[in-house]
Design a protein around this motif. Structure first.
Motif, PDB file in Angstrom:
ATOM      1  N   GLY A   8       0.840  -1.209   0.000  1.00  0.00           N
ATOM      2  CA  GLY A   8       0.000   0.000   0.000  1.00  0.00           C
ATOM      3  C   GLY A   8       0.866   1.246   0.000  1.00  0.00           C
ATOM      4  N   THR A  10       1.262   3.590  -2.093  1.00  0.00           N
ATOM      5  CA  THR A  10       0.737   4.828  -2.680  1.00  0.00           C
ATOM      6  C   THR A  10      -0.322   5.487  -1.798  1.00  0.00           C
ATOM      7  OG1 THR A  10      -0.850   3.478  -3.909  1.00  0.00           O
ATOM      8  CG2 THR A  10       1.164   4.113  -5.062  1.00  0.00           C
ATOM      9  N   GLY A  11      -0.645   4.862  -0.665  1.00  0.00           N
ATOM     10  CA  GLY A  11      -1.664   5.422   0.225  1.00  0.00           C
ATOM     11  C   GLY A  11      -1.086   6.426   1.207  1.00  0.00           C
ATOM     12  N   SER A  12      -1.944   6.861   2.104  1.00  0.00           N
ATOM     13  CA  SER A  12      -1.548   7.859   3.091  1.00  0.00           C
ATOM     14  C   SER A  12      -0.431   7.330   4.004  1.00  0.00           C
ATOM     15  CB  SER A  12      -2.803   8.251   3.878  1.00  0.00           C
ATOM     16  OG  SER A  12      -2.486   8.901   5.044  1.00  0.00           O
ATOM     17  N   ILE A  13      -0.604   6.117   4.529  1.00  0.00           N
ATOM     18  CA  ILE A  13       0.441   5.531   5.388  1.00  0.00           C
ATOM     19  C   ILE A  13       1.673   5.167   4.552  1.00  0.00           C
ATOM     20  CG2 ILE A  13       1.034   3.489   6.780  1.00  0.00           C
ATOM     21  CD1 ILE A  13      -0.699   5.373   8.363  1.00  0.00           C
ATOM     22  N   TYR A  36      -2.525  -0.503  -5.750  1.00  0.00           N
ATOM     23  CA  TYR A  36      -3.750  -1.075  -6.321  1.00  0.00           C
ATOM     24  C   TYR A  36      -3.951  -0.557  -7.742  1.00  0.00           C
ATOM     25  CZ  TYR A  36      -8.662  -2.601  -6.232  1.00  0.00           C
ATOM     26  OH  TYR A  36      -9.856  -3.202  -6.489  1.00  0.00           O
ATOM     27  N   ALA A 123      -0.323  -1.283  10.060  1.00  0.00           N
ATOM     28  CA  ALA A 123      -1.279  -0.177   9.957  1.00  0.00           C
ATOM     29  C   ALA A 123      -2.646  -0.765   9.620  1.00  0.00           C
ATOM     30  CB  ALA A 123      -0.844   0.795   8.866  1.00  0.00           C
ATOM     31  N   LYS A 125      -5.385  -2.362  10.251  1.00  0.00           N
ATOM     32  CA  LYS A 125      -6.082  -2.900  11.432  1.00  0.00           C
ATOM     33  C   LYS A 125      -7.118  -3.945  11.046  1.00  0.00           C
ATOM     34  CE  LYS A 125      -7.330   1.410  11.867  1.00  0.00           C
ATOM     35  NZ  LYS A 125      -7.536   2.648  12.579  1.00  0.00           N
ATOM     36  N   GLU A 126      -7.678  -3.820   9.801  1.00  0.00           N
ATOM     37  CA  GLU A 126      -8.753  -4.733   9.385  1.00  0.00           C
ATOM     38  C   GLU A 126      -8.298  -6.193   9.427  1.00  0.00           C
ATOM     39  OE1 GLU A 126      -7.773  -2.021   7.683  1.00  0.00           O
ATOM     40  OE2 GLU A 126      -9.504  -0.810   7.064  1.00  0.00           O
ATOM     41  N   ASP A 150      -0.913   2.112  14.075  1.00  0.00           N
ATOM     42  CA  ASP A 150      -2.077   2.920  14.444  1.00  0.00           C
ATOM     43  C   ASP A 150      -1.656   3.801  15.635  1.00  0.00           C
ATOM     44  OD1 ASP A 150      -4.669   3.664  14.108  1.00  0.00           O
ATOM     45  OD2 ASP A 150      -5.514   1.673  14.416  1.00  0.00           O
ATOM     46  N   GLY A 209      -6.654   8.178   4.299  1.00  0.00           N
ATOM     47  CA  GLY A 209      -7.409   7.641   3.172  1.00  0.00           C
ATOM     48  C   GLY A 209      -8.912   7.762   3.413  1.00  0.00           C
ATOM     49  N   MET A 270       1.269  10.819  11.455  1.00  0.00           N
ATOM     50  CA  MET A 270       1.563   9.383  11.461  1.00  0.00           C
ATOM     51  C   MET A 270       3.048   9.065  11.296  1.00  0.00           C
ATOM     52  SD  MET A 270      -1.137   7.878  12.292  1.00  0.00           S
ATOM     53  CE  MET A 270      -0.566   6.201  12.087  1.00  0.00           C
TER      54      MET A 270
HETATM   55  P1  NAD Z   1      -5.259   4.753   1.562  1.00  0.00           P
HETATM   56  O1  NAD Z   1      -6.575   4.535   0.939  1.00  0.00           O
HETATM   57  O2  NAD Z   1      -4.664   6.105   1.538  1.00  0.00           O
HETATM   58  O3  NAD Z   1      -4.180   3.751   0.909  1.00  0.00           O
HETATM   59  C1  NAD Z   1      -4.475   2.395   0.724  1.00  0.00           C
HETATM   60  C2  NAD Z   1      -3.356   1.689  -0.019  1.00  0.00           C
HETATM   61  O4  NAD Z   1      -3.770   0.325  -0.234  1.00  0.00           O
HETATM   62  C3  NAD Z   1      -3.041   2.268  -1.388  1.00  0.00           C
HETATM   63  O5  NAD Z   1      -1.665   2.149  -1.649  1.00  0.00           O
HETATM   64  C4  NAD Z   1      -3.820   1.362  -2.348  1.00  0.00           C
HETATM   65  O6  NAD Z   1      -3.204   1.297  -3.618  1.00  0.00           O
HETATM   66  C5  NAD Z   1      -3.740   0.014  -1.635  1.00  0.00           C
HETATM   67  N1  NAD Z   1      -4.913  -0.849  -1.912  1.00  0.00           N
HETATM   68  C6  NAD Z   1      -6.211  -0.512  -1.784  1.00  0.00           C
HETATM   69  N2  NAD Z   1      -6.994  -1.551  -2.073  1.00  0.00           N
HETATM   70  C7  NAD Z   1      -6.186  -2.584  -2.388  1.00  0.00           C
HETATM   71  C8  NAD Z   1      -6.402  -3.929  -2.802  1.00  0.00           C
HETATM   72  N3  NAD Z   1      -7.631  -4.441  -2.942  1.00  0.00           N
HETATM   73  N4  NAD Z   1      -5.304  -4.704  -3.045  1.00  0.00           N
HETATM   74  C9  NAD Z   1      -4.070  -4.209  -2.925  1.00  0.00           C
HETATM   75  N5  NAD Z   1      -3.802  -2.936  -2.539  1.00  0.00           N
HETATM   76  C10 NAD Z   1      -4.841  -2.144  -2.279  1.00  0.00           C
HETATM   77  O7  NAD Z   1      -5.384   4.223   3.062  1.00  0.00           O
HETATM   78  P2  NAD Z   1      -4.549   4.686   4.348  1.00  0.00           P
HETATM   79  O8  NAD Z   1      -5.213   5.826   4.989  1.00  0.00           O
HETATM   80  O9  NAD Z   1      -3.100   4.766   4.014  1.00  0.00           O
HETATM   81  O10 NAD Z   1      -4.794   3.434   5.314  1.00  0.00           O
HETATM   82  C11 NAD Z   1      -4.122   2.207   5.110  1.00  0.00           C
HETATM   83  C12 NAD Z   1      -4.358   1.321   6.332  1.00  0.00           C
HETATM   84  O11 NAD Z   1      -3.755   1.950   7.463  1.00  0.00           O
HETATM   85  C13 NAD Z   1      -5.836   1.128   6.673  1.00  0.00           C
HETATM   86  O12 NAD Z   1      -6.009  -0.166   7.165  1.00  0.00           O
HETATM   87  C14 NAD Z   1      -6.066   2.143   7.779  1.00  0.00           C
HETATM   88  O13 NAD Z   1      -7.093   1.746   8.671  1.00  0.00           O
HETATM   89  C15 NAD Z   1      -4.723   2.133   8.488  1.00  0.00           C
HETATM   90  N6  NAD Z   1      -4.421   3.377   9.208  1.00  0.00           N
HETATM   91  C16 NAD Z   1      -4.296   4.544   8.526  1.00  0.00           C
HETATM   92  C17 NAD Z   1      -4.014   5.722   9.201  1.00  0.00           C
HETATM   93  C18 NAD Z   1      -3.835   7.027   8.468  1.00  0.00           C
HETATM   94  O14 NAD Z   1      -3.485   8.009   9.103  1.00  0.00           O
HETATM   95  N7  NAD Z   1      -4.009   7.073   7.170  1.00  0.00           N
HETATM   96  C19 NAD Z   1      -3.885   5.703  10.583  1.00  0.00           C
HETATM   97  C20 NAD Z   1      -4.015   4.486  11.252  1.00  0.00           C
HETATM   98  C21 NAD Z   1      -4.276   3.324  10.551  1.00  0.00           C
END
Ligand code: NAD
Ligand code: MG
Length: 385
Positions: A8, A10-13, A36, A123, A125-126, A150, A209, A270
């Protein structure tokens, strides 16, 4: 030099993790990045961090990425079949994995990394909510290390002795998880009936995210976090408490039997818990802003309102019921949130959908990953219809 695979990226974390790693390129080497759909950002990350592997879910995008990388004379190999996530998580060259895919899609890499004895920065948690006993058993079996990212769980982890046998043997009375209360902390029940996804994703303190932002708005995020804490710290149900603290400065607390309470504080960024997860028990520079007590106006606390935010109550009930119920809650919540984000359903349809899934699927014991993935699929199909 430790090798890290970021799931992941490319996401926020994921991007915050790369921000921290960019400051410590002498200590951490990026071995794999996964995304993704965001091919453009993944390409930029590959050019900067030169991983051995890049994974993108969509095979058409994988071809595109391979082509773009070859134009940059990159040696990064592109993967895109679903088994490749497990392959990368258990790769013998990997020391650390950042599990930062959103949703139960994070289950497979987290599980494979656990069985392979990796240091897992969690990160996602799911995966622990849905597969608490399966993941913690795999961690024991593989002699892996599960380290929370988290912010609440990182705070608790920091307020506990680094290596401890049990909460009881360390004199812990209870764990207090703080919750910001989200963007609708002071929104009335009547108004909540018609709030939109656009309003829900505007979190007052954290930039995250979309899925977790909606979870924060419904307080399901805190429910998922109570379940996450239950598994991470081997806590009893009555040792877990939630307190609303709108400023998000105290990230959580541990109360000991002598009356001492240890809290971890910091600006809501974070990069701090990510840096600690990378380096614990040592400390490294994270790049986050420091807290200035002289500019803090107030730190306030109140009880969560379960009437306006029924998702928190449903998650707590699911934890009490145990077995497969948290997995059902997680899957139904993911479907409901995706529909809410597309403006297909309203705010209170989210708990309604979760409740109907809880009524449909009785709690059973699910002891292996395949059965768990099946239940996740069945619950999603039920909610889609
Ligand atoms: P986000 O939506 O910004 O990023 C999600 C990442 O997962 C992306 O890189 C995306 O490409 C990838 N992805 C999404 N669906 C996918 C799939 N089906 N298969 C493969 N890759 C996939 O999310 P986020 O905010 O970075 O959160 C990521 C995790 O961290 C979550 O479980 C969230 O609960 C947890 N978390 C986030 C934060 C935060 O500050 N953002 C804080 C605590 C916990
Ligand atoms: Mg959190």
């Amino acid at each position: 030099m430790q090798k890290i695979a970021i799931f992941g990226s490319t996401g926020s974390i994921g991007t915050s993790t790369l921000d921290v790693i960019r400051l410590h390129k002498d200590a951490y080497q990026v071995f794999a990045l996964t995304a993704y759909r965001n091919c453009k950002l993944l390409l930029e990350q590959c050019i900067e961090f030169k991983p051995s592997y890049a994974y993108i879910e969509d095979s058409r995008l994988a071809k595109e990425l391979t082509h773009q990388l070859s134009c940059h004379n990159s040696k990064t190999q592109v993967l895109s079949s679903i088994e490749d996530l497990g392959y990368l998580a258990s790769h013998p060259e990997v020391d650390i994995i950042m599990s930062a895919i959103v949703g139960s899609a994070g289950l497979i890499p987290t599980y494979q990394a656990a069985l392979s004895g990796k240091r897992i920065l969690l990160a996602n948690k799911e995966s622990l909510v849905a597969g608490g006993s399966i993941i913690t058993d795999a961690v024991k079996k593989g002699k892996a290390k599960l380290i929370p990212v988290d912010s609440e769980h990182s705070a608790i982890f920091q307020a506990l002795p680094f290596e401890y046998e049990s909460l009881a043997s360390s004199g812990v009375n209870k764990i207090i998880l703080t919750a910001s209360g989200g963007p609708f902390l002071n929104t009335s029940y009547q108004e909540l009936k018609s709030v939109t996804a656009k309003e829900a994703i505007k979190h007052p303190n954290w930039s995250m995210g979309h899925k977790i932002s909606v979870d924060s708005a419904t307080l399901m995020n805190k429910g998922l976090e109570v379940i996450e804490a239950y598994w991470l710290f081997n806590a009893k149900l009555d040792q877990l408490e939630v307190v609303v603290h709108p400023q998000s400065i105290i990230h959580s607390m541990v109360e000991y039997i002598d009356g001492s309470i240890l809290a971890q504080l910091g600006t809501p960024d974070m990069k701090t818990p990510i840096a600690y997860a990378l380096s614990a028990p040592n400390r490294i520079y994270s790049g986050s802003d420091k807290l200035n007590f002289l500019t803090l106006k107030e730190l306030t606390f109140k009880a969560p309102d379960l009437a306006r935010f029924p998702c928190l109550g449903l998650a707590l009930e699911g934890l009490k019921l145990g077995g497969s119920m948290p997995a059902v809650i997680n899957a139904s919540n993911e479907v409901a949130v995706a529909k809410f984000l597309k403006d297909e359903i309203g705010f209170y349809d989210i708990p309604k959908m979760i409740e109907s899934a809880m009524n449909k699927f009785a709690s059973i014991n699910v002891n292996d990953l395949d059965s768990l993935l099946n239940l996740d699929k069945e619950t999603r199909a039920f909610c889609q219809n």
